[in-house]
Design an enzyme around this catalytic site. Structure first.
Site, mmCIF file in Angstrom:
data_model
loop_
_atom_site.group_PDB
_atom_site.id
_atom_site.type_symbol
_atom_site.label_atom_id
_atom_site.label_comp_id
_atom_site.label_asym_id
_atom_site.label_seq_id
_atom_site.Cartn_x
_atom_site.Cartn_y
_atom_site.Cartn_z
ATOM 1 C CB SER A 124 -0.648 -0.157 1.461
ATOM 2 O OG SER A 124 0.042 0.295 2.303
ATOM 3 C CB CYS A 166 -1.516 -3.038 -7.960
ATOM 4 S SG CYS A 166 -0.635 -4.765 -8.622
ATOM 5 C CD GLU A 195 -4.938 0.359 -3.889
ATOM 6 O OE1 GLU A 195 -4.762 0.621 -2.460
ATOM 7 O OE2 GLU A 195 -4.172 -0.133 -4.384
HETATM 8 P P1 NAD Z 1 0.080 -4.264 3.302
HETATM 9 O O1 NAD Z 1 1.010 -2.360 2.565
HETATM 10 O O2 NAD Z 1 -0.255 -4.009 4.015
HETATM 11 O O3 NAD Z 1 1.691 -5.039 3.081
HETATM 12 C C1 NAD Z 1 2.421 -5.037 2.337
HETATM 13 C C2 NAD Z 1 3.552 -5.162 3.360
HETATM 14 O O4 NAD Z 1 4.245 -4.378 4.028
HETATM 15 C C3 NAD Z 1 3.539 -6.543 4.295
HETATM 16 O O5 NAD Z 1 4.804 -7.814 4.215
HETATM 17 C C4 NAD Z 1 3.417 -6.061 5.409
HETATM 18 O O6 NAD Z 1 3.862 -6.909 5.939
HETATM 19 C C5 NAD Z 1 4.527 -5.118 5.043
HETATM 20 N N1 NAD Z 1 3.544 -4.332 6.682
HETATM 21 C C6 NAD Z 1 2.716 -3.820 6.437
HETATM 22 N N2 NAD Z 1 1.525 -2.856 7.602
HETATM 23 C C7 NAD Z 1 3.668 -2.666 7.490
HETATM 24 C C8 NAD Z 1 4.436 -1.378 8.557
HETATM 25 N N3 NAD Z 1 3.487 -0.215 8.855
HETATM 26 N N4 NAD Z 1 5.172 -1.362 8.600
HETATM 27 C C9 NAD Z 1 6.235 -1.782 7.687
HETATM 28 N N5 NAD Z 1 5.546 -2.874 6.969
HETATM 29 C C10 NAD Z 1 3.938 -3.403 7.150
HETATM 30 O O7 NAD Z 1 -0.537 -4.406 1.168
HETATM 31 P P2 NAD Z 1 -1.060 -5.405 1.641
HETATM 32 O O8 NAD Z 1 -2.406 -4.870 2.279
HETATM 33 O O9 NAD Z 1 -0.265 -6.615 1.905
HETATM 34 O O10 NAD Z 1 -1.171 -5.445 -0.347
HETATM 35 C C11 NAD Z 1 -2.325 -4.265 -0.639
HETATM 36 C C12 NAD Z 1 -1.492 -2.864 -1.412
HETATM 37 O O11 NAD Z 1 -0.291 -3.759 -2.176
HETATM 38 C C13 NAD Z 1 -2.640 -2.189 -2.125
HETATM 39 O O12 NAD Z 1 -2.397 -1.501 -1.707
HETATM 40 C C14 NAD Z 1 -1.640 -2.743 -3.900
HETATM 41 O O13 NAD Z 1 -2.485 -1.627 -4.224
HETATM 42 C C15 NAD Z 1 -0.620 -2.418 -3.405
HETATM 43 N N6 NAD Z 1 -0.034 -3.611 -4.839
HETATM 44 C C16 NAD Z 1 0.751 -2.936 -5.013
HETATM 45 C C17 NAD Z 1 0.652 -3.200 -6.721
HETATM 46 C C18 NAD Z 1 2.020 -2.463 -7.676
HETATM 47 O O14 NAD Z 1 2.736 -3.391 -8.014
HETATM 48 N N7 NAD Z 1 1.938 -0.930 -7.595
HETATM 49 C C19 NAD Z 1 1.232 -4.917 -6.518
HETATM 50 C C20 NAD Z 1 0.200 -4.931 -5.434
HETATM 51 C C21 NAD Z 1 -0.306 -4.796 -4.822
#
Ligand code: NAD
Length: 504
Positions: A235, A290, A391
């Protein structure tokens, strides 16, 4: 929810360090919950700082030997990994479907897209060629080398538990780096199978380590002095945090964030084709991609013909668990994600959008505890509405009506995200103008929002990417290597002291 590790629970997903599974006793852990039923399947370990340090130590120890192994020996390992990965597609897809909730064929599709990147990693000998310039000055030649950066970390999201890790580690490893992968704690099992497949293919122990965990593990990776490069996908809020913290610690970092992907339909488009693309890309994987279409921008008279076509297709979609062969769309990942989608529908409605198709009351018999919400379509969405500006990341499609292509381009430019866009039209001139002027990193013409093939690179603009480098493709090789430029003189001629600045 976090708890103490309870060995009585059936499934325990641990780490993969030093080429073997590791399940630390007494570690923090988190429940793994089946999104289709709400039942607890087991637990995933959450690494503390000492486990992170173990994984980084392992990767750092492997770096000297792995980075000096000739490419002619690294690449055959990558080729064997590719073959074995393809053979495990069905097993991986079933693991992903069980933990994520997406359909098995959808999960298999993400592995196929990951295989493309492994194919690219196998072309490392070509991609890592340096340059050579003969006689840049008298008796002097200049050439460049691409060298690995060291221990690289990958932090990945829940929505593509195989494909996104595969965007990263095959290229990093083929370049001679060693890798620590921190997958999403919500669907962690695929990453362990990837590591096992790689080990069975001959990847030496410690070259690829997998660390399960939450922000404790992430933050330690961002701060660890032996981690030299960080690739993140997730995210936007976390991407921003990762980018800032890793950069402050002196690392190179690429952090891909969230998205709000617009698909523009011009009045001259093949409306049926556009509707097929919209519904496929908006509701595949319950909108948790995404590259999902979250906004349709209907230009001029397109809307009145497009909306009924979308509604008819959405009404025919079958919602259900991955175990139902007739189901096309599964649950969202958590009850909180479902509540978020529901609240966005309500806020859009309250702000004046019209609910064209309402998935809120969708019931999947026998799955009352699952996180199901049916596909939902809102018409009359506008910039400034919460449902447009943020989003949603779920099966909610908004339709924005605008008068002209100029309006569509302006709308997209004003949106904070810039991941992917598409246009449907029969006009080559309009499509060409859209490609040139649109503010986004990845553009489709008469296709749903496109994930570029492996030999190109993937990355958005705006709040969808922090850092300069896209993932995979040529930019992946660029990110995972440092260039070194050598100026050399081999001459038998005599020399003398000359204090003038060398100028050839
Ligand atoms: P997320 O940001 O919650 O988690 C992603 C990763 O970050 C995980 O491994 C999680 O453990 C870690 N994380 C979560 N919170 C954290 C924090 N506070 N501090 C440090 N690390 C932390 O995302 P998600 O819910 O797993 O995935 C969905 C999101 O990913 C959506 O926003 C989507 O658009 C995005 N996404 C983007 C792409 C791209 O190519 N731009 C591709 C896939 C997904």
């Amino acid at each position: 929810m976090t708890a103490q590790h309870d060995p009585a629970k059936t499934l325990i997903v641990g780490h993969w360090i030093d080429g073997a599974p590791l399940e630390p006793a007494g570690a923090r852990c988190q429940d793994l919950v089946d999104p289709a039923s709400g039942t607890r399947r087991g637990v995933v370990a959450l690494a503390d700082v000492s486990v992170v340090d173990e994984a980084v130590r392992s990767a750092a120890a492997a770096f000297p030997s792995w980075s000096s192994l000739p490419l002619s020996r690294r690449v055959p390992i990558m080729r064997r990994f590719r073959t074995a990965l393809a053979e495990h597609t069905d097993e991986l897809a079933r693991i992903i479907a069980a933990e994520h909730g997406k359909m098995v064929d959808d999960a298999a599709g993400e592995i196929v897209r990951g295989l493309e990147v492994v194919d690219l990693a196998c072309s490392a000998p070509t991609m890592l060629k340096g340059e050579y310039s003969d006689q840049v000055a008298t008796g002097i030649d200049t050439y460049s080398l691409l060298q690995p950066v060291g221990v690289c970390a990958g932090i990945t999201p829940f929505n593509f538990p195989a494909m996104v890790p595969l965007w990263m580690f095959p290229i990093a490893i083929a370049c001679g780096n060693t890798f620590v992968l921190k997958p999403s704690e919500r669907d962690p099992s695929a990453s362990l199978l990837l590591a096992r497949i790689a080990a069975d293919a001959g990847l030496p122990p410690c070259v690829l380590n997998v660390l399960q965990g939450d922000e404790v593990a992430v933050n330690r990776l961002l701060d660890h002095p032996d981690v030299k490069a960080v690739s993140f996908v997730g995210s936007t809020a976390v991407a921003c945090h990762v980018y800032e913290r890793a950069a402050a610690a002196g690392k190179r970092v690429q952090a891909l964030g969230g998205a709000k992907n617009h698909l523009v339909v011009l009045p001259d488009a093949d409306i049926a084709q556009a509707a097929d693309a919209v519904v496929s890309a908006a509701f595949g994987s319950a909108g948790q991609r995404c590259m999902a279409v979250s906004v349709v921008v209907a230009v001029g008279t397109a809307a009145d013909r497009l909306v009924p076509e979308i509604r008819d297709r959405v009404a025919a979609l079958r919602v259900g668990p991955a175990s139902d062969p007739a189901a096309e769309m599964g649950p969202v990942i958590t009850p909180q994600a479902r509540d978020r989608v529901v609240s966005h529908i309500a806020s859009g409605e309250a702000a004046g959008a019209v609910v064209v198709f309402d998935g809120r009351d969708t019931v999947v018999p026998g799955h009352d505890g699952g996180n199901f919400i049916g596909p939902t379509v809102l018409d009359g969405v506008r910039s400034g509405m919460d449902v447009y500006d943020t989003e949603v990341f779920g099966p909610l499609l908004g339709i924005v009506r605008v008068a002209t292509l100029d309006d569509a381009l302006e709308l997209i430019a004003a949106n904070a995200y810039g991941n992917g866009v598409s246009i449907f039209t029969r006009s080559g001139g309009a499509a060409r103008r859209f490609v040139r002027e649109v503010e986004a990193g990845m553009v489709g013409i008469n296709v749903p929002i496109p994930v570029p093939v492996g030999f190109y690179s993937f990355g958005g603009w705006g709040d969808s990417l922090f850092g300069d480098t896209h993932v995979y493709g040529p930019e992946g090789f660029h990110f995972y290597t440092r260039s070194k430029v050598v100026t050399s003189r081999w001459t038998d001629e005599t020399s003398g002291v000359d204090l003038a600045f060398p100028n050839g």
